[in-house]
Design a protein around this motif. Sequence first.
Motif, mmCIF file in Angstrom:
data_model
loop_
_atom_site.group_PDB
_atom_site.id
_atom_site.type_symbol
_atom_site.label_atom_id
_atom_site.label_comp_id
_atom_site.label_asym_id
_atom_site.label_seq_id
_atom_site.Cartn_x
_atom_site.Cartn_y
_atom_site.Cartn_z
ATOM 1 N N ILE A 130 -12.894 -23.530 77.201
ATOM 2 C CA ILE A 130 -11.743 -22.957 77.896
ATOM 3 C C ILE A 130 -11.985 -22.945 79.404
ATOM 4 O O ILE A 130 -13.126 -23.010 79.860
ATOM 5 C CB ILE A 130 -11.449 -21.489 77.455
ATOM 6 N N ILE A 131 -10.883 -22.882 80.150
ATOM 7 C CA ILE A 131 -10.936 -22.641 81.589
ATOM 8 C C ILE A 131 -10.029 -21.444 81.851
ATOM 9 O O ILE A 131 -8.808 -21.580 81.979
ATOM 10 C CB ILE A 131 -10.491 -23.870 82.396
ATOM 11 N N GLY A 132 -10.613 -20.263 81.850
ATOM 12 C CA GLY A 132 -9.846 -19.029 81.986
ATOM 13 C C GLY A 132 -9.590 -18.393 80.633
ATOM 14 O O GLY A 132 -9.233 -19.076 79.677
ATOM 15 N N GLU A 133 -9.773 -17.096 80.562
ATOM 16 C CA GLU A 133 -9.596 -16.390 79.290
ATOM 17 C C GLU A 133 -8.138 -15.972 79.109
ATOM 18 O O GLU A 133 -7.814 -14.816 78.851
ATOM 19 C CB GLU A 133 -10.565 -15.214 79.194
ATOM 20 N N ASP A 134 -7.274 -16.953 79.279
ATOM 21 C CA ASP A 134 -5.826 -16.815 79.088
ATOM 22 C C ASP A 134 -5.354 -18.128 78.502
ATOM 23 O O ASP A 134 -5.520 -19.184 79.130
ATOM 24 C CB ASP A 134 -5.144 -16.527 80.428
ATOM 25 N N ARG A 166 -10.137 -24.822 69.757
ATOM 26 C CA ARG A 166 -9.239 -24.104 68.843
ATOM 27 C C ARG A 166 -9.781 -22.714 68.513
ATOM 28 O O ARG A 166 -9.043 -21.721 68.556
ATOM 29 C CB ARG A 166 -9.049 -24.903 67.551
ATOM 30 N N VAL A 167 -11.056 -22.638 68.225
ATOM 31 C CA VAL A 167 -11.659 -21.355 67.864
ATOM 32 C C VAL A 167 -11.628 -20.380 69.048
ATOM 33 O O VAL A 167 -11.357 -19.185 68.882
ATOM 34 C CB VAL A 167 -13.092 -21.572 67.351
ATOM 35 N N PHE A 168 -11.870 -20.890 70.247
ATOM 36 C CA PHE A 168 -11.812 -20.025 71.419
ATOM 37 C C PHE A 168 -10.398 -19.512 71.664
ATOM 38 O O PHE A 168 -10.204 -18.335 72.001
ATOM 39 C CB PHE A 168 -12.342 -20.769 72.645
ATOM 40 N N LEU A 169 -9.391 -20.366 71.501
ATOM 41 C CA LEU A 169 -8.014 -19.913 71.679
ATOM 42 C C LEU A 169 -7.638 -18.876 70.618
ATOM 43 O O LEU A 169 -6.956 -17.885 70.922
ATOM 44 C CB LEU A 169 -7.044 -21.093 71.614
ATOM 45 N N GLU A 170 -8.100 -19.092 69.397
ATOM 46 C CA GLU A 170 -7.832 -18.108 68.342
ATOM 47 C C GLU A 170 -8.447 -16.760 68.692
ATOM 48 O O GLU A 170 -7.835 -15.707 68.460
ATOM 49 C CB GLU A 170 -8.382 -18.614 67.004
ATOM 50 N N TYR A 171 -9.651 -16.790 69.251
ATOM 51 C CA TYR A 171 -10.296 -15.538 69.660
ATOM 52 C C TYR A 171 -9.484 -14.847 70.754
ATOM 53 O O TYR A 171 -9.253 -13.631 70.705
ATOM 54 C CB TYR A 171 -11.718 -15.821 70.138
ATOM 55 N N TYR A 178 -13.532 -7.830 74.132
ATOM 56 C CA TYR A 178 -14.799 -8.411 74.565
ATOM 57 C C TYR A 178 -14.578 -9.804 75.146
ATOM 58 O O TYR A 178 -13.970 -10.666 74.508
ATOM 59 C CB TYR A 178 -15.786 -8.481 73.402
ATOM 60 N N ARG A 179 -15.107 -10.017 76.339
ATOM 61 C CA ARG A 179 -14.973 -11.315 76.991
ATOM 62 C C ARG A 179 -15.946 -12.331 76.403
ATOM 63 O O ARG A 179 -16.959 -11.971 75.803
ATOM 64 C CB ARG A 179 -15.205 -11.189 78.495
ATOM 65 N N LEU A 180 -15.619 -13.601 76.612
ATOM 66 C CA LEU A 180 -16.451 -14.704 76.144
ATOM 67 C C LEU A 180 -17.252 -15.345 77.266
ATOM 68 O O LEU A 180 -18.234 -16.037 77.009
ATOM 69 C CB LEU A 180 -15.582 -15.788 75.496
ATOM 70 N N THR A 181 -16.788 -15.154 78.492
ATOM 71 C CA THR A 181 -17.391 -15.849 79.630
ATOM 72 C C THR A 181 -17.733 -14.870 80.744
ATOM 73 O O THR A 181 -17.261 -13.736 80.771
ATOM 74 C CB THR A 181 -16.450 -16.922 80.192
ATOM 75 N N THR A 182 -18.530 -15.353 81.692
ATOM 76 C CA THR A 182 -18.849 -14.569 82.881
ATOM 77 C C THR A 182 -17.833 -14.798 83.993
ATOM 78 O O THR A 182 -17.671 -13.939 84.865
ATOM 79 C CB THR A 182 -20.245 -14.930 83.403
ATOM 80 N N ASP A 183 -17.171 -15.960 83.964
ATOM 81 C CA ASP A 183 -16.286 -16.342 85.069
ATOM 82 C C ASP A 183 -15.067 -17.140 84.625
ATOM 83 O O ASP A 183 -14.420 -17.793 85.429
ATOM 84 C CB ASP A 183 -17.069 -17.169 86.094
ATOM 85 N N GLY A 184 -14.773 -17.101 83.327
ATOM 86 C CA GLY A 184 -13.674 -17.891 82.798
ATOM 87 C C GLY A 184 -14.102 -19.231 82.238
ATOM 88 O O GLY A 184 -13.328 -19.898 81.548
ATOM 89 N N VAL A 185 -15.346 -19.631 82.521
ATOM 90 C CA VAL A 185 -15.850 -20.934 82.061
ATOM 91 C C VAL A 185 -17.247 -20.816 81.432
ATOM 92 O O VAL A 185 -17.472 -21.272 80.321
ATOM 93 C CB VAL A 185 -15.883 -21.958 83.220
ATOM 94 N N HIS A 186 -18.180 -20.220 82.167
ATOM 95 C CA HIS A 186 -19.562 -20.154 81.686
ATOM 96 C C HIS A 186 -19.729 -19.010 80.686
ATOM 97 O O HIS A 186 -19.244 -17.910 80.908
ATOM 98 C CB HIS A 186 -20.512 -19.967 82.866
ATOM 99 N N MET A 187 -20.438 -19.304 79.607
ATOM 100 C CA MET A 187 -20.511 -18.370 78.494
ATOM 101 C C MET A 187 -21.393 -17.156 78.784
ATOM 102 O O MET A 187 -22.453 -17.280 79.391
ATOM 103 C CB MET A 187 -21.081 -19.068 77.243
ATOM 104 N N GLY A 191 -19.818 -15.597 74.013
ATOM 105 C CA GLY A 191 -19.294 -16.958 74.020
ATOM 106 C C GLY A 191 -20.279 -17.954 73.447
ATOM 107 O O GLY A 191 -19.914 -18.864 72.698
ATOM 108 N N ASN A 192 -21.553 -17.785 73.786
ATOM 109 C CA ASN A 192 -22.574 -18.672 73.224
ATOM 110 C C ASN A 192 -22.666 -18.521 71.709
ATOM 111 O O ASN A 192 -22.840 -19.511 70.987
ATOM 112 C CB ASN A 192 -23.929 -18.385 73.871
ATOM 113 N N MET A 193 -22.551 -17.295 71.224
ATOM 114 C CA MET A 193 -22.584 -17.077 69.784
ATOM 115 C C MET A 193 -21.390 -17.739 69.100
ATOM 116 O O MET A 193 -21.537 -18.348 68.032
ATOM 117 C CB MET A 193 -22.608 -15.580 69.473
ATOM 118 N N LEU A 194 -20.220 -17.655 69.722
ATOM 119 C CA LEU A 194 -19.038 -18.278 69.127
ATOM 120 C C LEU A 194 -19.185 -19.792 69.102
ATOM 121 O O LEU A 194 -18.821 -20.446 68.117
ATOM 122 C CB LEU A 194 -17.783 -17.859 69.891
#
Length: 206
Positions: A130-134, A166-171, A178-187, A191-194
């Motif tokens: 993903i690029i951005g948690e939106d 797909r899995v990230f968008l579903e999340y 809970y966030r997946l990234t530190t900056d919208g890109v890096h896990m 995020g690493n677990m997912l």
Amino acid sequence: MKLEGRILFIGDSITESGRWKDPEQIGYGYVRLIRDYLITSYPNRFFDVINRGVSGNRIPDLLARWEQDVIDLQPDIVSISIGINDVWRQLDHPEKEQVYPEQFEQIYTELALQTKEKTKARLVFMEPTIIGEDIHSEGNKKLLPYVEIVQKMARRFHGILVPTHRVFLEYLQSRSPYRLTTDGVHMNSIGNMLMARTWIRAVEKF
């Protein structure tokens, strides 16, 4: 496919994840989680896990180092995670020469062909995350054709598709706090677990 042997992960900073500072050169991201899962789940099998992630890489960078970092090592499995920077540079550095979908597909095809011709490796194709948690971010919209190309590569070369995007968008759609990234890109660690869980579930089927 029996899951064992030399497994090589190649990609950008999401794959690199601190490998240069790690005495084992595995890094501290999804590659380490997968390595540790495999060793503890299959204690009687041999695993030689290699991390060849390089921060900032786009797909032309993979092509430039493919012979040295993949072919020469003769892996049994090659897992490719690329595409985030090919899109992200369009957003944060529009003045740069860009990698648009047509070139992305052309180079990805060349990587897969070289691997098929020069090794006996099974190919694992990871969708860019993903690029951005939106889910409606400009980056995620621009990623879609690149995701589709990765899916196409998996079909064409009879590889294993890891549906990371797909899995990230579903999340994200679950509206978890809970966030997946530190900056919208890096896990971050979640995020690493997912990523690791998605890879394991896809690859263990084969």
